[in-house]
Design a protein around this motif. Structure first.
Motif, short mmCIF file in Angstrom:
data_model
loop_
_atom_site.label_atom_id
_atom_site.label_comp_id
_atom_site.label_asym_id
_atom_site.label_seq_id
_atom_site.Cartn_x
_atom_site.Cartn_y
_atom_site.Cartn_z
N THR A 1 0.88 -1.36 0.08
CA THR A 1 0.11 0.02 -0.05
C THR A 1 0.98 1.22 -0.10
O THR A 1 1.98 1.30 0.37
CB THR A 1 -0.92 0.12 1.18
OG1 THR A 1 -0.12 0.10 2.36
CG2 THR A 1 -1.83 -1.19 1.31
N ASP A 2 0.39 2.25 -0.48
CA ASP A 2 1.10 3.54 -0.44
C ASP A 2 1.76 3.80 1.00
O ASP A 2 2.91 4.19 0.98
CB ASP A 2 0.40 4.86 -0.58
CG ASP A 2 0.10 5.36 -2.11
OD1 ASP A 2 0.56 4.31 -2.83
OD2 ASP A 2 -0.42 6.04 -2.58
N ASP A 3 1.07 3.50 2.03
CA ASP A 3 1.69 3.85 3.12
C ASP A 3 2.55 2.72 3.75
O ASP A 3 2.64 2.44 5.08
CB ASP A 3 0.56 4.27 4.32
CG ASP A 3 -0.44 3.31 4.53
OD1 ASP A 3 -0.62 2.11 3.57
OD2 ASP A 3 -1.21 3.43 5.52
N GLY A 4 2.92 1.59 2.82
CA GLY A 4 3.79 0.79 3.33
C GLY A 4 3.46 -0.49 3.84
O GLY A 4 4.25 -1.22 4.61
N PHE A 5 2.21 -0.81 3.83
CA PHE A 5 1.69 -2.34 4.10
C PHE A 5 1.97 -3.20 3.07
O PHE A 5 1.47 -3.05 1.90
CB PHE A 5 0.36 -2.33 4.70
CG PHE A 5 0.25 -1.66 6.18
CD1 PHE A 5 0.62 -2.27 7.37
CD2 PHE A 5 -0.14 -0.28 6.13
CE1 PHE A 5 0.58 -1.72 8.50
CE2 PHE A 5 -0.27 0.15 7.52
CZ PHE A 5 0.06 -0.31 8.51
N SER B 1 7.71 2.15 0.56
CA SER B 1 6.84 3.29 0.68
C SER B 1 7.59 4.51 0.69
O SER B 1 7.25 5.60 0.22
CB SER B 1 6.08 3.06 1.56
OG SER B 1 5.44 4.19 2.27
N SER C 1 7.81 -1.34 4.05
CA SER C 1 7.89 0.27 4.54
C SER C 1 8.80 1.02 3.89
O SER C 1 8.62 2.24 3.35
CB SER C 1 8.50 0.12 6.23
OG SER C 1 7.40 -0.49 6.67
#
Ligand SMILES: Nc1nc2c(ncn2[C@@H]2O[C@H](COP(=O)(O)OP(=O)(O)OP(=O)(O)O)[C@@H](O)[C@H]2O)c(=O)[nH]1
Ligand SMILES: [Mg+2]
Lengths: 193, 179
Positions: free
Chosen positions: B36-40, B60, B57
């Protein structure tokens, strides 16, 4: 002109990005990403690398403002940013789970910055959660870090003047400490004399 | 609110298939992940030596910093990011239209051109992600668009190593979910 590098730390949603955006006199470098952790902090975006801004205080102190990503998953960025900073504004939102525990946790994590320059703590979102009080934080920090003198204030990061005052307090502390350190002769100097 | 991609079984399954397809096409791909954009981490293809959640992470952060540089220089949005080193190339890019990033590590024997093309096609394929809606599962959606004509010839020109019968990552759907 004196230069300072100050790191804004604290948990996700404490208001680090908000504070740097309010304070900075240049366009802030932002690294916001869509936030999927809405249950931790109910906001649209979260910082994933850093925030960067600059401000000049009283025409004489240029302050570079860096913000960390609050989520521990990004602690490799903490290591990088910690290296270059000489002081810390630790923001903790009072509506966090165990906010005092979080304050101690981030102070532990960034203790180097206390040694390198200085630290101030800003308790945020007190309009949402009025307690615990500044006194409660002070009591817990006196136990966890008895060797450190850390000023604690309540602030709203959305208010530029409040953040400016907090930052000026930190810069004044750092400069006072620098003066003190400069006046104390180093061991080598004493030997040379 | 829709389910975050890293918690959505349909998206995770789709991402795993996209990565497996990339690997089939490029045996030089050592590690790859969709995040995900926020690093998941949504899914990863791993050699078992890479800490996938930590890499998610880091990817991202790298993506966001690259975008910040592109913004600063007013050169539009970063199309892809390359980290070229002695022992491998990391290539990462955003998935078009989705808050997702695809990152992949190729060994140095791979040509950069092919690595770029494979990651581009992976990202395009990932873009047709069958996200779950909260509540009852939706009916299977239409089969995604076929491969765009443009990048295919570049890839076809460089056959993958260690493979006798390379399969296109645009192989026909293998399940009812569309892929
Ligand atoms: N009501 C209220 N809202 C606040 C206060 N301080 C900050 N906020 C809001 O709380 C949110 C803080 O978000 P950010 O500034 O992104 O927080 P951050 O510390 O940068 O978080 P990460 O980057 O995710 O680690 C924003 O929506 C602010 O407007 C406050 O004192 N009162
Ligand atoms: Mg932030």
């Amino acid at each position: 002109m004196a230069e300072h590098v100050i790191l804004f730390t604290g948990p996700m949603g404490a208001g680090k990005t908000t504070a740097i955006e309010k304070l900075s006199e240049i366009d802030v470098v932002r690294t916001e990403a869509a936030n999927t952790e809405r249950q931790v902090a109910d906001k649209a975006t979260t910082t994933v690398a850093l925030d960067y801004g600059e401000i000049v205080l009283d025409d004489q102190d240029k302050v570079r403002l860096y913000g960390i990503p609050g989520q521990r998953r990004f602690d490799f960025m903490w290591t990088i940013l910690k290296e270059r900073a000489k002081g810390m504004v630790l923001l903790v939102h009072n509506d966090a789970d165990d906010p005092i525990g979080r304050a101690v946790e981030y102070l532990d994590e960034f203790a180097d910055l206390y040694a390198k320059g200085g630290v101030v703590i800003g308790i945020t979102r007190i309009d949402i959660a009025p307690g615990p009080s500044v006194t409660d934080y002070a009591a817990a920090l006196a136990v966890a870090h008895p060797d450190k003198i850390v000023p604690i204030y309540t602030v709203d990061p959305r208010q530029r003047d409040q953040m400016r005052t907090l930052l000026m307090t930190l810069v004044a502390n750092i400069e006072t400490r620098d003066m003190f350190v400069e006046r104390v002769p180093q061991r080598e100097e004493l030997v040379a004399e | 609110m829709s389910i975050p991609a890293h918690l959505d079984p349909q998206v995770k399954e789709h991402a795993a298939r996209v990565l497996a397809g990339m690997r089939e096409f490029a045996a030089s791909m050592i590690y790859a992940a969709v995040l995900t954009d926020d690093g998941f981490e949504v899914a990863d293809y791993s050699d078992g030596r890479t800490d996938a959640s930590r890499m998610a992470s880091m990817s991202s952060s790298v993506q966001a910093l690259s975008d910040a540089v592109a913004r600063e220089l007013r050169i539009g949005t970063a199309e892809y990011v390359i980290i070229a080193s002695d022992q491998g190339h990391v290539l990462q890019r955003r998935v078009p239209g989705q808050p997702l990033v695809l990152a992949a590590l190729f060994d140095t024997y791979e040509t950069l051109g092919k690595a770029i093309a494979v990651s581009k096609m992976g990202a395009q394929r990932m873009a047709h992600s069958p996200a779950s809606e909260p509540g009852p599962a939706p009916a299977p959606t239409a089969v995604p668009e076929p491969a765009p004509a443009d990048p295919a010839p570049i890839v076809a020109a460089v056959p993958p190593r260690d493979e006798t019968t390379p399969r296109s990552i645009y192989a026909p759907p293998v399940s009812a979910s569309g892929w």
